[in-house]
Design an enzyme around this catalytic site. Structure first.
Site, mmCIF file in Angstrom:
data_model
loop_
_atom_site.group_PDB
_atom_site.id
_atom_site.type_symbol
_atom_site.label_atom_id
_atom_site.label_comp_id
_atom_site.label_asym_id
_atom_site.label_seq_id
_atom_site.Cartn_x
_atom_site.Cartn_y
_atom_site.Cartn_z
ATOM 1 N N ARG A 178 0.690 -1.367 0.045
ATOM 2 C CA ARG A 178 0.074 -0.184 0.191
ATOM 3 C C ARG A 178 0.819 1.203 -0.144
ATOM 4 O O ARG A 178 0.435 2.278 -0.647
ATOM 5 C CB ARG A 178 -1.043 0.072 1.163
ATOM 6 C CG ARG A 178 -2.256 -0.754 0.898
ATOM 7 C CD ARG A 178 -2.554 -1.191 2.376
ATOM 8 N NE ARG A 178 -1.980 -2.494 2.671
ATOM 9 C CZ ARG A 178 -2.121 -3.613 2.450
ATOM 10 N NH1 ARG A 178 -3.255 -3.993 1.749
ATOM 11 N NH2 ARG A 178 -1.154 -4.606 2.858
ATOM 12 N N THR A 179 1.962 1.341 0.857
ATOM 13 C CA THR A 179 2.529 2.445 1.135
ATOM 14 C C THR A 179 3.071 2.937 -0.136
ATOM 15 O O THR A 179 2.966 4.130 -0.769
ATOM 16 C CB THR A 179 3.661 2.642 2.139
ATOM 17 O OG1 THR A 179 2.650 2.048 3.251
ATOM 18 C CG2 THR A 179 3.965 3.808 2.643
HETATM 19 C C1 NCD Z 1 2.142 -1.164 8.009
HETATM 20 C C2 NCD Z 1 3.621 -1.112 8.099
HETATM 21 O O1 NCD Z 1 4.428 -1.330 7.187
HETATM 22 O O2 NCD Z 1 3.972 -0.568 9.278
HETATM 23 N N1 NCD Z 1 1.683 -1.207 6.902
HETATM 24 C C3 NCD Z 1 1.470 -0.430 6.158
HETATM 25 O O3 NCD Z 1 2.215 0.526 5.774
HETATM 26 N N2 NCD Z 1 0.026 -0.228 5.668
HETATM 27 C C4 NCD Z 1 1.684 -2.050 9.263
HETATM 28 C C5 NCD Z 1 2.194 -3.409 9.095
HETATM 29 O O4 NCD Z 1 3.069 -3.800 8.254
HETATM 30 O O5 NCD Z 1 1.735 -4.242 9.915
#
Ligand code: NCD
Length: 309
Positions: A55-56
């Site tokens: 997602r990021t």
């Molecule tokens: C999170 C992360 O990478 O810290 N994911 C994200 O960026 N949406 C949460 C996770 O990995 O549990």
């Protein structure tokens, strides 16, 4: 106020500055709905991801593309000169010549801060080890404000691996800044680090309450924010074995104990801590968070690259 700023930790931002980002994201809704515009045309964003992400990275990239900008990307240590022994400082001093902003995810705490010391373009921390994940916090706050109309005074439960979860480390601090009531819910072994709890109190959180079980508090919560156990952060696999599967949100639990107007949030990825049939409940908001992540990152990129507040 935000042009050319590095985004390393939520602690570097005042409540007013965070509100500028959230307000700008509100204005971005309309741009997002019509598929974007070209305000960042001619600008280039570099995404450097040295640890896994879905997602990021993709939401930053789509945000840049939707605003007419371009993206260059380096994914995985193996693909980069890091594999040949190049250090992060040299990588950053190289990549900054190609772009107008850098988004960095790195397995080591403090990596983004180090990168910012060497970069003349804004560096955005997309997660540094178990430390911080500020842009996830901006989208989490945006989601809460959008759903509830405010953040101040809400009862927010942060549940799961509070020891290694960078999303909750960032979010808890911001919630304290905004005057929410914070409930920390985790197994004993995965409690929030003491230094963060102290920081929350210093940032203005009245009573940070800690719970081992969600049940007694669930009926009072406005927001329940769940995270997975951060398996890859455990230094000792036996420690992971002891805690795996130790908490789980089920449909029955929500139907029996939660308020109708509770919202359930999760940064994703989910493993087994939220049952898939919770997704059908009116309280589930995690896929709305994913959408909001694009709007918020559009707003952030625009502000950092000179857009009007
Ligand atoms: C999170 C992360 O990478 O810290 N994911 C994200 O960026 N949406 C949460 C996770 O990995 O549990």
């Amino acid at each position: 106020m935000l042009e050319n700023r590095h985004v390393i930790s939520v602690r570097d931002f005042t409540r007013e500055e965070i509100e500028v980002i959230l307000d700008h994201a509100e204005r971005m809704e309309e741009v997002y709905e019509r598929g974007g515009d070209d305000r960042l045309s001619g600008k280039v964003l570099a995404t450097l991801f040295f640890s896994p992400s879905t997602r990021t990275r993709l939401s930053f990239e789509t945000a840049m593309l939707r605003l007419g900008g371009d993206v260059i990307s380096l994914v995985g240590k193996e693909a980069a000169s890091t594999a040949k022994g190049e250090n992060l400082a040299d990588t950053v001093r190289t990549v900054e010549k190609y772009c107008d902003a850098i988004v960095l995810r790195h397995p080591k705490e403090g990596a983004a801060r180090l990168a910012a010391d060497y970069a003349s373009v804004p560096v955005i921390n997309a997660g540094d080890g178990a430390n911080q994940h500020p842009t996830q916090t901006f989208l989490d706050l945006y989601t809460i404000r959008k759903e509830k109309g405010r953040i101040e005074g809400l009862k927010v439960g942060l549940m799961g691996d509070l020891k290694y979860g960078r999303t909750v480390h960032s979010l808890a601090y911001a919630l304290a800044l905004f005057g929410a009531e914070i409930h920390l819910i985790s197994p004993e072994e995965l409690r929030m680090p003491r230094y963060i709890v102290r920081e929350l109190e210093e940032a203005g959180a009245a009573d940070v309450e800690e719970h081992r079980d969600v049940r007694p508090i669930l009926g009072e919560l406005d927001v329940l924010y769940v995270i997975r156990i951060q398996k890859e952060m455990f230094p000792d696999p036996e420690e992971y074995e002891r805690v795996k599967g130790s908490y789980r949100i089920t449909r029955e639990l929500i139907e029996e104990h939660a308020r109708e107007d509770l919202i359930i949030m999760h940064p994703l990825p989910r493993v087994d801590e939220v049952d898939p049939d919770v997704d059908e409940l009116p309280q589930a908001r995690y896929f709305d968070q994913v959408r909001n992540g694009v709007v918020v990152r559009m707003a952030l990129l625009d502000l950092l690259l000179g857009g009007e507040e």
